[in-house]
Enzyme design. Structure first.
Site, short mmCIF file in Angstrom:
data_model
loop_
_atom_site.label_atom_id
_atom_site.label_comp_id
_atom_site.label_asym_id
_atom_site.label_seq_id
_atom_site.Cartn_x
_atom_site.Cartn_y
_atom_site.Cartn_z
N ASP A 1 -46.17 -39.55 1.03
CA ASP A 1 -46.31 -38.63 -0.09
C ASP A 1 -45.03 -37.79 -0.17
O ASP A 1 -44.99 -36.64 0.26
CB ASP A 1 -47.54 -37.74 0.13
N THR B 1 -54.84 -39.32 -10.23
CA THR B 1 -54.59 -38.25 -9.27
C THR B 1 -55.32 -36.97 -9.67
O THR B 1 -56.03 -36.93 -10.67
CB THR B 1 -53.07 -38.01 -9.15
N LYS C 1 -49.11 -42.92 -12.42
CA LYS C 1 -49.93 -41.83 -11.89
C LYS C 1 -50.34 -40.90 -13.03
O LYS C 1 -49.48 -40.39 -13.76
CB LYS C 1 -49.12 -41.08 -10.84
N GLU D 1 -45.34 -40.62 -11.89
CA GLU D 1 -46.30 -39.80 -12.62
C GLU D 1 -45.94 -39.61 -14.09
O GLU D 1 -44.78 -39.34 -14.44
CB GLU D 1 -46.43 -38.43 -11.94
N PHE E 1 -58.22 -35.52 -3.61
CA PHE E 1 -57.48 -34.53 -2.83
C PHE E 1 -58.38 -33.89 -1.78
O PHE E 1 -59.47 -33.42 -2.10
CB PHE E 1 -56.93 -33.45 -3.77
#
Length: 322
Positions: A18, A156, A132, A96, A178
């Site tokens: 990440d 996400t 993403k 993203e 998350f």
């Protein structure tokens, strides 16, 4: 000699880095890599990557000025860093869509197609990339369209089961629930103390994993946003885990047995009305999210955070183009 906990984790879980730090990825050798506006902004401000930024700025100056050029350069930077990462990792790189498009389905689709096209212009095919997208209703519907076109998506900012259910219905390739941010919310609300096993973020991911495995859902579960190695160890065996370089280093330096905690065969059946899959249309999804204060607040906060860093990146680019 006992293998490190990172090596043991790799035996049962696909480990994803990440980070946008190319050298950290080179050193840690993850299978996949995922970035976001915050990580790209940090990478752009790192002197080691000045040559990548300079190239994008030079390209932007030739493309003209104004806000359109700023956005185009930011997109180019995201793809440039992603392209560099594809040279290092054998698997996928997540790129993203702009967070300020999180409530615009068509704009998200258009941006995703443009990102894939930009990669293909560099001879990087779509099977190396994950688009993403924030797990809003609009984002999930965009993913549904993109998946049908063969563009795989990583949903996400996922904090609650209704989001996971909608993502599964959209046939999303992968979700990133998350962990750490869920823990943050509960601690701030006065909860705890928590162990790794009772950590609300860990419990949430275990529930989503169990629901997916109970109903044979193919969408990949990739735990994200970790605060400590205890959370990671409690989810050993999850399909994938995306972990920052600091925690990857901790796991690489740790020894001792790392038992598998999650597996399709041992997952309990997810409790749902009548033991069947949950069905959510838009109204049911929005109501279910409204009932979940944590999920609603962390999703909104996460989008605001990514938009803030995206604006920071645009400001930096605009100054360089100026």
């Amino acid at each position: 000699m006992t293998a490190s906990k990172l090596d043991q984790l790799r035996e049962m879980t696909t480990v994803v880095a990440d980070t946008g730090d190319i050298e950290a990825v080179r050193r840690l050798k993850p299978v996949d890599c995922t970035t976001n506006p915050t990580l790209i902004l940090k990478a752009v401000e790192t002197p080691a990557y000045a040559h990548l930024v300079d190239e994008a700025i030079s390209w932007g100056k030739k493309a003209g000025g104004g806000e359109k050029a700023v956005h185009a350069v930011c997109d180019r930077l995201a793809v440039t860093f992603g392209a560099e990462l594809t040279k290092i990792v054998p698997g996928r790189v997540s790129t993203e869509v702009d967070a300020d498009l999180s409530f615009d389905t068509q704009a998200t689709i258009d941006k995703a197609r443009a990102i894939i096209s930009a990669y293909q212009q560099r001879d990087i095919e779509r099977d190396r990339i994950l688009i993403k997208i924030a797990s809003t209703w609009e984002g999930i519907q965009a993913a549904k369209v993109l998946q049908a076109e063969g563009i795989d998506c990583n949903l996400t900012l996922l904090f609650a089961l209704p989001q996971a259910v909608a993502c599964a219905d959209a046939k999303a390739f992968l979700i990133s629930p998350f962990v750490g941010r869920i823990l943050d919310w509960h601690v701030k609300a006065g909860g705890g103390p928590y162990t790794a096993e009772t950590d609300p973020g860990v419990v949430s991911v275990k529930g989503i994993y169990a629901y997916y495995k109970a109903f044979g859902i193919k969408t990949v579960v990739m735990g994200a946003s970790f605060r400590n190695t205890g959370e990671i160890e409690a989810l050993a065996g999850c399909d994938r885990l995306t972990i920052g370089p600091g925690l990857l280093d901790e796991l690489a330096g740790a020894t001792g047995d790392l038992p598998r905690k999650l597996s399709p065969a041992s997952s309990p059946q997810m409790a749902s009305p009548g033991g069947s899959r949950i069905v959510l249309d838009e109204k049911a999804f929005r109501f279910a999210m409204n009932e979940d204060a944590m999920g609603t607040e962390k999703l909104a906060e996460g989008i605001r955070g990514f938009v803030k860093d995206l604006r920071g990146l645009r400001k930096l680019v605009a100054a360089r183009l100026g």
